[in-house]
Every structure is written in structure tokens, then in C-alpha cells.
Design a protein around this motif. Structure first.
Motif, short mmCIF file in Angstrom:
data_model
loop_
_atom_site.label_atom_id
_atom_site.label_comp_id
_atom_site.label_asym_id
_atom_site.label_seq_id
_atom_site.Cartn_x
_atom_site.Cartn_y
_atom_site.Cartn_z
N LYS A 148 19.70 4.61 -8.66
CA LYS A 148 19.69 6.06 -8.83
C LYS A 148 18.27 6.60 -8.67
O LYS A 148 18.05 7.61 -7.99
N GLU A 149 17.30 5.92 -9.29
CA GLU A 149 15.90 6.35 -9.19
C GLU A 149 15.41 6.28 -7.75
O GLU A 149 14.74 7.20 -7.27
N GLU A 150 15.77 5.21 -7.05
CA GLU A 150 15.36 5.05 -5.66
C GLU A 150 15.98 6.13 -4.78
O GLU A 150 15.31 6.72 -3.92
N VAL A 206 11.87 9.10 6.87
CA VAL A 206 12.32 8.58 5.59
C VAL A 206 13.13 7.30 5.80
O VAL A 206 12.96 6.31 5.08
N GLU A 207 14.00 7.29 6.79
CA GLU A 207 14.80 6.09 7.08
C GLU A 207 13.91 4.92 7.49
O GLU A 207 14.15 3.78 7.11
N LYS A 214 11.27 -0.29 6.03
CA LYS A 214 10.00 -0.98 5.81
C LYS A 214 9.92 -1.51 4.37
O LYS A 214 9.52 -2.66 4.12
N GLU A 215 10.31 -0.67 3.38
CA GLU A 215 10.28 -1.09 1.98
C GLU A 215 11.25 -2.23 1.70
O GLU A 215 10.96 -3.13 0.93
N LYS A 216 12.42 -2.19 2.35
CA LYS A 216 13.39 -3.27 2.16
C LYS A 216 12.83 -4.59 2.68
O LYS A 216 13.01 -5.64 2.07
N ARG A 217 12.14 -4.54 3.84
CA ARG A 217 11.54 -5.76 4.38
C ARG A 217 10.49 -6.31 3.42
O ARG A 217 10.42 -7.50 3.15
N ASN A 218 9.67 -5.40 2.85
CA ASN A 218 8.63 -5.82 1.89
C ASN A 218 9.26 -6.43 0.63
O ASN A 218 8.76 -7.41 0.09
#
Length: 119
Positions: free
Chosen positions: A86-88, A104-105, A110-114
Motif C-alpha cells: 500500500k505504501e509503495e 514512473v513505470e 529499475k527498483e524491482k531489479r535492485n
């Protein structure tokens, strides 16, 4: 029928025999029985059976408690994951207000890969 009731009345009279006055005069105290130090002793076999039964019961209780705690931890973890998602989601929505949707996508990917690399 009268003969049947008579023996029961006699046996009841024997059981409820009046004791009379106590010698020390403390008639409000419960009457004591003779001290028998060997009265409560049990055989070794009986003690081992009781210990085995107790150990089995304790193991079952421990198993049940562990199962209950696991369910509790599972609920807690589900709540934590739900809150994190929810926060994300709220964070990405806030970013989408100021940035373009495609950017944004890209950041999400990129964040998921990290996250996968770090964990």
C-alpha cells in the motif's frame, strides 16, 4: 423389602460413627489420620508410565503452541506485506502526479531489479 433396607442402614451407621469430644478440646478442627510415611509411594513401573504419559502430553502441547504461533506469525507477515504494498503504491501515485507515466513505470522496473539484486 424391609430386610433389604436394614443392611444398608447398619452399614451407614458404621460409616457415620460419632467420634465424641476431642481430647484437646479443639472440636472445630478436622480430625487427623495416622501418619503413614509409605502410604503415597508408587511402584517404579507406575512412575515411569506416568512420566512417559506426561512427556507425551507436553510434546503435544508444545506442538500445538508452535502451530498456533506459526499461524500468528503468518498473519502478522501478511499484514506487513499488505502495508508495504500500500505504501509503495501510494508513493508511485504521488510520483505519477509530478512525473510522466512512462518514467514512473521505468523507475518501478529499475527498483524491482535492485530489490532482486539486494535480497
Amino acid at each position: 423389602m424391609a430386610t433389604e433396607n436394614a443392611p444398608t442402614a447398619e452399614s451407614a451407621a458404621k460409616l457415620a460413627k460419632p467420634l465424641g469430644m476431642r481430647k484437646n478440646g479443639k472440636h472445630w478442627h478436622a480430625p487427623k489420620k495416622a501418619f503413614r510415611p509409605t502410604a503415597g509411594l508408587t511402584s517404579y513401573e507406575k512412575r515411569t508410565k506416568e512420566r512417559a504419559a506426561m512427556a507425551q502430553m507436553k510434546a503435544k502441547e508444545k506442538e500445538m503452541k508452535a502451530e498456533k504461533e506459526a499461524q500468528r506469525q503468518q498473519r502478522i507477515e501478511a499484514i506487513r506485506e499488505k502495508r508495504a504494498k500500500k505504501e509503495e503504491k501510494e508513493r508511485y501515485e504521488k510520483m505519477a502526479e509530478t512525473m510522466h507515466r512512462k518514467r514512473v513505470e521505468r523507475l518501478k522496473r529499475k527498483e524491482k531489479r535492485n530489490k532482486l539484486l539486494n535480497s
